[in-house]
Design a protein around this motif. Sequence first.
Motif, short mmCIF file in Angstrom:
data_model
loop_
_atom_site.label_atom_id
_atom_site.label_comp_id
_atom_site.label_asym_id
_atom_site.label_seq_id
_atom_site.Cartn_x
_atom_site.Cartn_y
_atom_site.Cartn_z
N ALA A 137 -1.16 6.84 -10.26
CA ALA A 137 -1.97 5.61 -10.19
C ALA A 137 -2.78 5.53 -8.90
N ARG A 138 -3.09 6.66 -8.31
CA ARG A 138 -3.85 6.67 -7.05
C ARG A 138 -5.17 5.91 -7.15
N PRO A 139 -5.92 6.01 -8.25
CA PRO A 139 -7.18 5.25 -8.32
C PRO A 139 -6.98 3.75 -8.17
N ARG A 140 -5.91 3.21 -8.71
CA ARG A 140 -5.64 1.77 -8.57
C ARG A 140 -5.35 1.42 -7.12
N ALA A 141 -4.63 2.28 -6.44
CA ALA A 141 -4.31 2.03 -5.03
C ALA A 141 -5.58 2.07 -4.18
N ASP A 142 -6.45 3.06 -4.44
CA ASP A 142 -7.68 3.16 -3.67
C ASP A 142 -8.58 1.95 -3.90
N ALA A 143 -8.65 1.51 -5.14
CA ALA A 143 -9.48 0.33 -5.46
C ALA A 143 -8.93 -0.90 -4.75
N TYR A 144 -7.60 -1.03 -4.72
CA TYR A 144 -6.98 -2.17 -4.04
C TYR A 144 -7.29 -2.13 -2.55
N ARG A 145 -7.09 -0.97 -1.93
CA ARG A 145 -7.33 -0.87 -0.48
C ARG A 145 -8.78 -1.16 -0.14
N GLU A 146 -9.69 -0.61 -0.90
CA GLU A 146 -11.11 -0.85 -0.62
C GLU A 146 -11.44 -2.33 -0.77
N GLY A 147 -10.82 -2.97 -1.76
CA GLY A 147 -11.09 -4.39 -1.99
C GLY A 147 -10.56 -5.27 -0.87
N VAL A 148 -9.31 -5.04 -0.42
CA VAL A 148 -8.74 -5.90 0.60
C VAL A 148 -9.36 -5.64 1.97
N GLU A 149 -9.81 -4.42 2.20
CA GLU A 149 -10.47 -4.16 3.47
C GLU A 149 -11.82 -4.87 3.51
N ALA A 150 -12.52 -4.91 2.38
CA ALA A 150 -13.83 -5.56 2.34
C ALA A 150 -13.69 -7.08 2.32
N THR A 151 -12.75 -7.59 1.53
CA THR A 151 -12.55 -9.03 1.40
C THR A 151 -11.05 -9.31 1.37
N PRO A 152 -10.47 -9.68 2.52
CA PRO A 152 -9.03 -9.97 2.53
C PRO A 152 -8.67 -11.03 1.50
N PRO A 153 -7.58 -10.83 0.75
CA PRO A 153 -7.22 -11.77 -0.31
C PRO A 153 -6.80 -13.13 0.23
N LEU A 154 -7.02 -14.15 -0.57
CA LEU A 154 -6.62 -15.50 -0.18
C LEU A 154 -5.10 -15.58 -0.02
N PHE A 155 -4.37 -14.90 -0.90
CA PHE A 155 -2.90 -14.90 -0.85
C PHE A 155 -2.41 -13.46 -0.69
N PRO A 156 -2.15 -13.01 0.54
CA PRO A 156 -1.66 -11.64 0.75
C PRO A 156 -0.41 -11.36 -0.08
N VAL A 157 -0.37 -10.19 -0.70
CA VAL A 157 0.70 -9.91 -1.66
C VAL A 157 2.07 -9.80 -1.01
N LEU A 158 2.15 -9.53 0.29
CA LEU A 158 3.44 -9.40 0.94
C LEU A 158 3.87 -10.66 1.67
N ASN A 159 3.15 -11.74 1.51
CA ASN A 159 3.56 -13.00 2.13
C ASN A 159 4.38 -13.81 1.11
N PRO A 160 5.69 -13.98 1.34
CA PRO A 160 6.52 -14.69 0.35
C PRO A 160 6.33 -16.20 0.35
N LEU A 161 5.60 -16.72 1.33
CA LEU A 161 5.43 -18.17 1.43
C LEU A 161 4.76 -18.76 0.20
N PHE A 162 3.71 -18.10 -0.27
CA PHE A 162 2.91 -18.69 -1.35
C PHE A 162 3.65 -18.71 -2.68
N PRO A 163 4.30 -17.62 -3.11
CA PRO A 163 5.10 -17.74 -4.34
C PRO A 163 6.27 -18.69 -4.17
N ALA A 164 6.80 -18.81 -2.94
CA ALA A 164 7.91 -19.72 -2.72
C ALA A 164 7.49 -21.17 -2.97
N ILE A 165 6.29 -21.52 -2.54
CA ILE A 165 5.80 -22.89 -2.75
C ILE A 165 5.66 -23.17 -4.25
#
Length: 279
Positions: A137-165
């Motif tokens: 699944a390397r293409p999916r990983a590369d697409a993800y990295r390119e996307g977050v580097e260009a536009t950081p996500p509103l809810f970072p996937v490794l921040n447990p605060l947001f799903p906890a709320i």
Amino acid sequence: MREIRLRIRSPTEEYKAGHLLREKHRAVLEWLLDAAGPIQGHAHVRLTEKAYFVVERTVELLLGDVAEARPLYRRGPGAFGEPGRREFLRAANRLLRVRPNGDPRTAGDDFFRTVDTLAQARPGTEAARTLRRLSAARPRADAYREGVEATPPLFPVLNPLFPAIRRTAAHWSADGVPVTLVHDQQNALTPGLIAAIVQGARRDGIALAGLRLVDSRDDARVQIADFLAGIARKIASDQLAGSGDPFLVARLAPYVGGRAPAGAVPESGSLAARDNSGD
């Protein structure tokens, strides 16, 4: 809170879970968690094991679902040993975490090199077969990295605060009555982010009326929720380490919501205000 202060008699302005976890205050801790105690039926904590959280997010990103996360989490240490498990978690953490101004391929190269090395070391195991699927699944990983580097996500996937709320809101509004959450002040919870959380929750059928930030020193509900989160972390962590207290584990059980494979770290503790004015 007045009763806890009366029983502990510490001059500290703001009490923390550590006060209740001291051996000399064991009786106060037992009273707080007791079935006949003041928060039974009004408090809830969700535990998340950090290592599983990383595995689940990685599998979801690369495979599109989380079905293989739990088997990989459980079988990985036996297949690759503790050093291999830690190396996988380190590489996965780098892959998922947003690093401004970084090379989007560096983290991917590191992750897939680690995955390939581990899979080749134990090729006949079920864990290795899952790793090979991740590697494809390397293409999916590369697409993800390119996307977050260009536009950081509103809810970072490794921040447990947001799903906890979201999960806290879903828990207390399960009867369909909207709730407003009261949360300790957090720099991460900007007005725009709060609006997005509330809108997203409502869109998904969660009856979240709003989210209000307060100073924990002025709100007993937040202080009690912090107590519960800190207490749950200690009890569960001791249990994972093989030094758990069966009595406290049993006392904590009614307050634990959701299921994590080896829940050790609380995403959140919450206290219900039964007039639905807040958690």
